[in-house]
Design a protein around this motif. Structure first.
Motif, PDB file in Angstrom:
ATOM      1  N   ALA A 166      -7.665  15.874   2.994  1.00  0.00           N
ATOM      2  CA  ALA A 166      -8.765  14.960   3.308  1.00  0.00           C
ATOM      3  C   ALA A 166     -10.129  15.502   2.909  1.00  0.00           C
ATOM      4  CB  ALA A 166      -8.749  14.644   4.808  1.00  0.00           C
ATOM      5  N   ASP A 167     -10.293  16.834   2.902  1.00  0.00           N
ATOM      6  CA  ASP A 167     -11.586  17.427   2.585  1.00  0.00           C
ATOM      7  C   ASP A 167     -11.690  17.887   1.129  1.00  0.00           C
ATOM      8  OD1 ASP A 167      -9.777  19.485   2.730  1.00  0.00           O
ATOM      9  OD2 ASP A 167     -11.037  20.801   3.943  1.00  0.00           O
ATOM     10  N   GLY A 183     -10.815  10.499  -2.661  1.00  0.00           N
ATOM     11  CA  GLY A 183     -12.014   9.671  -2.610  1.00  0.00           C
ATOM     12  C   GLY A 183     -12.504   9.254  -3.978  1.00  0.00           C
ATOM     13  N   TYR A 184     -11.668   9.454  -5.027  1.00  0.00           N
ATOM     14  CA  TYR A 184     -12.149   9.170  -6.362  1.00  0.00           C
ATOM     15  C   TYR A 184     -12.375   7.686  -6.609  1.00  0.00           C
ATOM     16  CZ  TYR A 184      -7.054   9.902  -6.457  1.00  0.00           C
ATOM     17  OH  TYR A 184      -5.732   9.970  -6.145  1.00  0.00           O
ATOM     18  N   LEU A 212      -5.914   6.404   4.342  1.00  0.00           N
ATOM     19  CA  LEU A 212      -5.042   6.936   5.387  1.00  0.00           C
ATOM     20  C   LEU A 212      -5.134   8.460   5.442  1.00  0.00           C
ATOM     21  CD1 LEU A 212      -2.889   5.979   7.469  1.00  0.00           C
ATOM     22  CD2 LEU A 212      -1.172   6.473   5.726  1.00  0.00           C
ATOM     23  N   ILE A 213      -5.172   9.093   4.282  1.00  0.00           N
ATOM     24  CA  ILE A 213      -5.303  10.555   4.231  1.00  0.00           C
ATOM     25  C   ILE A 213      -6.630  10.984   4.835  1.00  0.00           C
ATOM     26  CG2 ILE A 213      -5.559  12.544   2.691  1.00  0.00           C
ATOM     27  CD1 ILE A 213      -3.631  11.128   0.766  1.00  0.00           C
ATOM     28  N   LYS A 214      -7.704  10.302   4.447  1.00  0.00           N
ATOM     29  CA  LYS A 214      -9.027  10.689   4.932  1.00  0.00           C
ATOM     30  C   LYS A 214      -9.171  10.459   6.434  1.00  0.00           C
ATOM     31  CE  LYS A 214     -11.790   8.532   1.994  1.00  0.00           C
ATOM     32  NZ  LYS A 214     -12.973   8.211   1.181  1.00  0.00           N
ATOM     33  N   ALA A 224      -0.175  11.153   6.961  1.00  0.00           N
ATOM     34  CA  ALA A 224       0.025  10.119   5.945  1.00  0.00           C
ATOM     35  C   ALA A 224       1.416  10.238   5.325  1.00  0.00           C
ATOM     36  CB  ALA A 224      -1.052  10.227   4.864  1.00  0.00           C
ATOM     37  N   ILE A 225       1.839  11.459   5.046  1.00  0.00           N
ATOM     38  CA  ILE A 225       3.175  11.669   4.491  1.00  0.00           C
ATOM     39  C   ILE A 225       4.248  11.251   5.495  1.00  0.00           C
ATOM     40  CG2 ILE A 225       4.817  13.422   3.722  1.00  0.00           C
ATOM     41  CD1 ILE A 225       2.435  14.955   2.545  1.00  0.00           C
ATOM     42  N   ARG A 226       4.042  11.587   6.773  1.00  0.00           N
ATOM     43  CA  ARG A 226       5.018  11.225   7.805  1.00  0.00           C
ATOM     44  C   ARG A 226       5.177   9.715   7.889  1.00  0.00           C
ATOM     45  NH1 ARG A 226       5.766   9.327  12.638  1.00  0.00           N
ATOM     46  NH2 ARG A 226       3.561   8.806  12.908  1.00  0.00           N
ATOM     47  N   LEU A 227       4.068   8.998   7.883  1.00  0.00           N
ATOM     48  CA  LEU A 227       4.118   7.540   7.981  1.00  0.00           C
ATOM     49  C   LEU A 227       4.793   6.923   6.760  1.00  0.00           C
ATOM     50  CD1 LEU A 227       0.546   6.885   9.430  1.00  0.00           C
ATOM     51  CD2 LEU A 227       2.735   6.592  10.634  1.00  0.00           C
ATOM     52  N   PHE A 228       4.498   7.459   5.575  1.00  0.00           N
ATOM     53  CA  PHE A 228       5.118   6.940   4.359  1.00  0.00           C
ATOM     54  C   PHE A 228       6.625   7.188   4.377  1.00  0.00           C
ATOM     55  CE2 PHE A 228       6.595   7.703  -0.029  1.00  0.00           C
ATOM     56  CZ  PHE A 228       6.372   6.437  -0.556  1.00  0.00           C
ATOM     57  N   ASN A 229       7.034   8.392   4.749  1.00  0.00           N
ATOM     58  CA  ASN A 229       8.456   8.723   4.774  1.00  0.00           C
ATOM     59  C   ASN A 229       9.210   7.910   5.815  1.00  0.00           C
ATOM     60  OD1 ASN A 229       8.209  10.587   2.724  1.00  0.00           O
ATOM     61  ND2 ASN A 229       8.013  12.347   4.091  1.00  0.00           N
TER      62      ASN A 229
END
Length: 279
Positions: free
Chosen positions: A69-70, A75-76, A254-256, A263-268
């Motif tokens: 996130a940092d 954020g691109y 979601l990552i930020k 975010a990975i947990r939710l996607f998986n």
């Protein structure tokens, strides 16, 4: 030797060792690390060095581009326009092309994890040696783009395996499988890894630099005639396009907001719903 903050550059005889040195982030690559890495390649290209070995500090080779996130890689979509984003991606491709065109043979020594952008780096090296138990992932654990990394897999493992690794976000293969597929040159047991890499580099370094340079150019030319460098750069355009899609923006946000691990947990878990337009 030059002092750096995110890498370590050492020379022992005719062999240079570049260590990716952000072990607290599994050597994830941010802008500062990539800039230092580029500078180190330039320094070595102008030297009488014969072999370059790239390795990772700590537990892993590299977790790929830093998408925490940092990180300056996240954020691109909001902070860069499409052309600026494409140019940012092309900078990375041009950096990996420096490895391909480096006058000295370059060995990637891969242990632990090697993910996404780190596989671009390794794919452009002349020789890739992996541990049997290494974890290789062509795509990050979240679908954040496309067509940027997989082309560099295609010429090594074939299109069907490249598609499998690209379509299935976070798909993993072991070092043994990577060698069997042809992505890696060879796979060795972890306890033999460091000595094997060192002995391979030392054996290559017995040959004069001028001969190594021409040998490398001769082999590379056959792959370049097949379009490697062209389709590597084309991937930056498709990736920049996908960065503008609502689905990728949703994952970035979601990552930020919740952090990369969540975010990975939710996607998986299949907990993310995407409002995909009818194509």
């Amino acid at each position: 030797m030059q002092e750096y903050s995110n890498i370590i550059l050492e020379r022992v005889g005719h062999i240079a060792w570049i260590t990716l040195n952000r072990p607290e982030r599994l050597n994830a690559m941010n802008g500062a690390l990539l800039a230092e890495f580029s500078h180190a390649l330039d320094v070595l290209a102008a030297s009488n060095n014969r072999v370059v070995v790239i390795k990772g500090a700590g537990r892993s080779f590299s977790a790929g581009y830093d998408i925490a996130a940092d990180s300056d890689e996240i954020g691109y979509t909001a902070e860069r326009g499409p052309v600026e984003d494409r140019d940012h991606l092309l900078y990375n491709i041009d950096l990996w092309t420096k490895i391909w065109r480096h006058p000295q043979p370059v060995i990637a020594a891969v242990h632990g994890v090697c993910v996404a952008g780190a596989t671009q780096l390794a794919s452009m090296c002349d020789i890739t040696i992996v541990t049997d138990d290494a974890t290789i992932m062509a795509s990050p654990a979240l679908p954040l783009g496309g067509g940027y990394i997989s082309p560099l897999w295609s010429h090594l493992v074939g299109p069907k395996r490249a598609k499998l690794m690209s379509f299935d976000a976070g798909r993993r293969i072991s070092g043994k499988t990577a060698a069997a597929w042809g992505w890696a040159t060879e796979s060795v047991p972890a306890e033999e890894f460091e000595n094997h890499v060192r002995e391979t580099a030392q054996s290559i370094a017995r040959t004069p630099a001028s001969l190594l340079k021409v040998k490398k150019e001769a082999i590379n030319r056959t792959i370049e005639l097949q379009g490697l460098l062209t389709y590597a750069r084309m991937g930056a355009e498709t990736d920049a396009l996908l960065h503008l899609t609502p689905e990728v923006v949703q994952i970035q946000n979601l990552i930020k907001t919740h952090g990369l691990k969540e975010a990975i947990r939710l996607f998986n878990a299949g907990a993310l719903e995407f409002d995909e337009a009818i194509q």
